[in-house]
Design a protein around this motif. Sequence first.
Motif, PDB file in Angstrom:
ATOM      1  N   GLY A  15     -14.426  -1.509  -1.749  1.00 27.93           N
ATOM      2  CA  GLY A  15     -14.484  -2.654  -2.639  1.00 27.93           C
ATOM      3  C   GLY A  15     -13.232  -2.732  -3.468  1.00 27.93           C
ATOM      4  O   GLY A  15     -12.514  -1.749  -3.628  1.00 27.93           O
ATOM      5  N   PRO A  16     -12.940  -3.916  -4.034  1.00 24.00           N
ATOM      6  CA  PRO A  16     -11.717  -4.061  -4.830  1.00 24.00           C
ATOM      7  C   PRO A  16     -11.810  -3.342  -6.165  1.00 24.00           C
ATOM      8  O   PRO A  16     -12.882  -3.247  -6.771  1.00 24.00           O
ATOM      9  CB  PRO A  16     -11.608  -5.582  -5.022  1.00 24.00           C
ATOM     10  N   GLY A  17     -10.694  -2.833  -6.598  1.00 16.38           N
ATOM     11  CA  GLY A  17     -10.615  -2.161  -7.886  1.00 16.38           C
ATOM     12  C   GLY A  17      -9.180  -2.034  -8.316  1.00 16.38           C
ATOM     13  O   GLY A  17      -8.253  -2.332  -7.547  1.00 16.38           O
ATOM     14  N   ALA A  18      -8.968  -1.575  -9.556  1.00 16.05           N
ATOM     15  CA  ALA A  18      -7.598  -1.516 -10.078  1.00 16.05           C
ATOM     16  C   ALA A  18      -7.528  -0.626 -11.304  1.00 16.05           C
ATOM     17  O   ALA A  18      -8.517  -0.411 -12.006  1.00 16.05           O
ATOM     18  CB  ALA A  18      -7.113  -2.922 -10.436  1.00 16.05           C
ATOM     19  N   LEU A  19      -6.334  -0.111 -11.551  1.00 17.58           N
ATOM     20  CA  LEU A  19      -6.002   0.628 -12.762  1.00 17.58           C
ATOM     21  C   LEU A  19      -4.622   0.161 -13.223  1.00 17.58           C
ATOM     22  O   LEU A  19      -3.752  -0.117 -12.401  1.00 17.58           O
ATOM     23  CB  LEU A  19      -5.967   2.137 -12.500  1.00 17.58           C
ATOM     24  N   TRP A  89      -3.889  -0.941  -7.210  1.00 15.01           N
ATOM     25  CA  TRP A  89      -4.964  -1.834  -6.789  1.00 15.01           C
ATOM     26  C   TRP A  89      -5.374  -1.530  -5.353  1.00 15.01           C
ATOM     27  O   TRP A  89      -4.610  -0.948  -4.576  1.00 15.01           O
ATOM     28  CB  TRP A  89      -4.516  -3.299  -6.917  1.00 15.01           C
ATOM     29  N   TRP A  90      -6.591  -1.920  -4.999  1.00 14.25           N
ATOM     30  CA  TRP A  90      -7.085  -1.728  -3.632  1.00 14.25           C
ATOM     31  C   TRP A  90      -8.229  -2.709  -3.376  1.00 14.25           C
ATOM     32  O   TRP A  90      -8.910  -3.181  -4.285  1.00 14.25           O
ATOM     33  CB  TRP A  90      -7.574  -0.291  -3.452  1.00 14.25           C
ATOM     34  N   ASP A  91      -8.395  -3.060  -2.111  1.00 12.85           N
ATOM     35  CA  ASP A  91      -9.538  -3.862  -1.679  1.00 12.85           C
ATOM     36  C   ASP A  91      -9.957  -3.382  -0.293  1.00 12.85           C
ATOM     37  O   ASP A  91      -9.558  -2.291   0.134  1.00 12.85           O
ATOM     38  CB  ASP A  91      -9.219  -5.368  -1.704  1.00 12.85           C
TER      39      ASP A  91
END
Length: 281
Positions: A15-19, A89-91
């Motif tokens: 799932g998408p996420g970010a720091l 970030w990632w998805d």
Amino acid sequence: MSTEKSQVGRRAAAGPGALLLCRAEADSVAPAAHLLRERMLLTGAGDDWSVLVPEGRPWLHGDEPVDRVLTGWAAALAVGAPWPVLALWWDADRAGYTLASGFRRPVGYVWLADGTPAGEDEAMRTFAARLALDPVLDLQSLDHLTQPDPEADARTRLRGLLAVLTRAGVALPSGLTPGEPADRLREIARVRPDARQIERSAWREVVRTELEAVDNSRLGPWLPWSGTYATSALSVAQLTAGLPLTAWGLRRRSPGWTAAGVLLLAYGTLGIAYGLARPRD
């Protein structure tokens, strides 16, 4: 490419996420972060580093991809500050980073979910130079991240990037791991003793708070020449750049770049307002 590696890649970016990593202490980051008007948690991330953990509303409940939002946010945070901002970030399909520093063009790199490099090698060299990393040892480690590796998925690539940054003082709290879901990251950040909540305040309240912060000298790091002709010139430049950028972001329905434009407008307005209100010698 093996089926096993593809499965690992999909699990790593479920799932998408970010720091958002900022090369500054939380007290310096908080005023700028409030101007983004997004719900985030702010906590320490090593010597002279802080990390913002976003709630993720623009990409979880909207159509904007996480990488575009994070690029805009990173640019917005960095454009008026003397410290750089690194967005991770990632998805489900990709993962990557964007480094923003001042008015310079952001630089970034992307890997597919299975770890396949999909960026420009020159971006890694620019990344190392802007963060003043070791031009031999660190750059060698970064170059390895741009090479094919059947054992490394996207999550592993981001971990490798963070491993290099440990030598620059980055130390993410345990559990704040790229690839984890946004709600899990927030749960981990929330229990940190130094965690503080960044709320979606109204613009009038935010600007009033920041003007008070200027008077209390808490915004020195990102208004370094308050009250001088340099401040006035910088403020006018920020307003000039902020207007078209805000219009472009609104036209593209991009919350990230809209935030960057609005933040420039806010910086410019704050600088001019402080210059006008400051007692003359």
